[in-house]
Design a protein around this motif. Structure first.
Motif, mmCIF file in Angstrom:
data_model
loop_
_atom_site.group_PDB
_atom_site.id
_atom_site.type_symbol
_atom_site.label_atom_id
_atom_site.label_comp_id
_atom_site.label_asym_id
_atom_site.label_seq_id
_atom_site.Cartn_x
_atom_site.Cartn_y
_atom_site.Cartn_z
ATOM 1 N N LEU A 121 0.755 -1.348 0.053
ATOM 2 C CA LEU A 121 -0.310 0.030 0.168
ATOM 3 C C LEU A 121 1.138 1.360 0.210
ATOM 4 N N ILE A 122 1.659 1.668 1.205
ATOM 5 C CA ILE A 122 3.325 2.175 0.779
ATOM 6 C C ILE A 122 4.105 2.558 -0.394
ATOM 7 N N THR A 123 3.640 1.412 -1.729
ATOM 8 C CA THR A 123 3.955 1.640 -2.773
ATOM 9 C C THR A 123 2.881 2.000 -3.918
ATOM 10 N N TYR A 124 1.814 1.564 -3.448
ATOM 11 C CA TYR A 124 0.642 2.002 -4.409
ATOM 12 C C TYR A 124 0.905 3.444 -4.518
ATOM 13 N N GLN A 125 0.416 3.898 -3.173
ATOM 14 C CA GLN A 125 0.591 5.190 -2.707
ATOM 15 C C GLN A 125 1.377 5.942 -3.262
ATOM 16 N N ASN A 126 2.710 6.313 -2.969
ATOM 17 C CA ASN A 126 3.493 6.415 -3.318
ATOM 18 C C ASN A 126 3.691 6.973 -5.645
ATOM 19 N N TYR A 127 3.222 5.659 -6.045
ATOM 20 C CA TYR A 127 3.109 5.614 -7.662
ATOM 21 C C TYR A 127 1.622 6.915 -7.715
ATOM 22 N N LEU A 128 0.991 6.204 -7.059
ATOM 23 C CA LEU A 128 -0.600 6.905 -7.244
ATOM 24 C C LEU A 128 -0.277 8.498 -6.748
ATOM 25 N N TRP A 129 0.567 8.958 -5.608
ATOM 26 C CA TRP A 129 0.867 10.438 -5.687
ATOM 27 C C TRP A 129 1.618 11.475 -6.777
ATOM 28 N N ILE A 130 2.668 10.173 -7.010
ATOM 29 C CA ILE A 130 3.436 10.812 -8.371
ATOM 30 C C ILE A 130 2.489 11.313 -10.093
ATOM 31 N N TYR A 131 1.574 9.866 -10.030
ATOM 32 C CA TYR A 131 0.600 11.140 -10.823
ATOM 33 C C TYR A 131 -0.052 12.257 -10.516
ATOM 34 N N TRP A 132 -0.350 11.403 -9.534
ATOM 35 C CA TRP A 132 -1.145 12.887 -8.944
ATOM 36 C C TRP A 132 -0.821 14.288 -9.236
#
Length: 259
Positions: free
Chosen positions: A217-228
């Protein structure tokens, strides 16, 4: 009237109120109707540890809300996040998760991420090497068959405030039902120095399976917030979003070395 910075809303202080006016490009990915449902139910509860709007209007796809303003409040930006504060954060997160709200959406990790992927011309960083890993994380998001809990979903330092009566949580615009580990992952990746991660994680007393899910979930969130951040930069041309994307990208690089 006092101006205050905001990433997702235009914010100002007028008298004793903090007034938020939503940006149109943010309304495209935040469900403001769901947000209002949350505020309606939170206002019916006797909650002392959470701060949320007491009034709002939603017209022409624009949400304007008013929250009580606490002039001398500090946030976690203004203080060291020691072990005692970590305990307070865990308690606050646990309290959020016990809230039983009805008719509130459940977080959809693939759909939420895809909005930013599909509406960003060019990501600020090349994330192609992580795409397969992220797809696998999304595929297995609910594989532990846990019941979703009401979650804040955006536990940055600025969303914890203290004004004499202890720490409280603000800004529930991203709130939905979600995996119970998402908020802990959010606080770790958004608010903690990486050197403090082991201390906080140990306090959670997770099983080996839960620890793997937390890391995912940490990995997913880092990826998500880069796109955000990439999407937000294209909408605003504000360099703060480049800085956010860079921080998350550095976290992604660190994470890949851990695995």
């Amino acid at each position: 009237m006092k101006a205050i910075s905001g990433l997702s809303n235009k914010i100002k202080v007028q008298k004793n109120d903090l007034i938020k006016e939503s940006y149109s490009y943010v309304n495209k990915y935040l469900d403001r109707v769901n947000e209002i449902k949350i505020y309606e139910q939170l206002n019916d509860l006797n909650l002392s540890n959470f701060i949320f709007p007491y009034t709002w209007t939603y017209t022409n796809d624009e949400l304007i809300s008013k929250t009580h303003y606490f002039e001398n409040a500090i946030t976690l930006h203004d203080t060291d996040i020691c072990k005692n504060k970590m305990k307070v954060v865990i308690k606050l997160i646990d309290e959020i998760h016990t809230l039983n709200l009805v008719g509130i959406k459940q977080f959809e990790p693939e759909n939420f991420l895809n909005f930013f992927v599909n509406n960003t011309i060019k990501c600020l960083f090349d994330l192609s090497i992580y795409k397969e890993q992220i797809n696998e994380i999304i595929k297995n998001y609910w594989n532990d068959s846990v019941k979703a809990v009401f979650s804040h979903n955006d536990l940055v330092k600025g969303n914890f405030i203290n004004f004499k009566k202890g720490w409280k949580v603000i800004d529930f615009e991203y709130a939905m039902y979600n995996h119970y580990l998402f908020d802990y992952a959010s606080f770790i990746s958004e608010s903690l120095n990486k050197k403090r991660w082991p201390v906080f994680i140990e306090m959670l007393n997770l099983s080996s399976q839960e620890l793997l899910k937390l890391k995912d979930l940490i990995t997913y969130q880092n990826y998500l917030w880069i796109y955000w951040a990439s999407y937000m930069f294209e909408q605003t041309q504000e360099n703060i979003f480049i800085e956010i994307a860079k921080e998350k990208y550095e976290n992604m690089q660190k994470e890949i070395n851990v695995r």
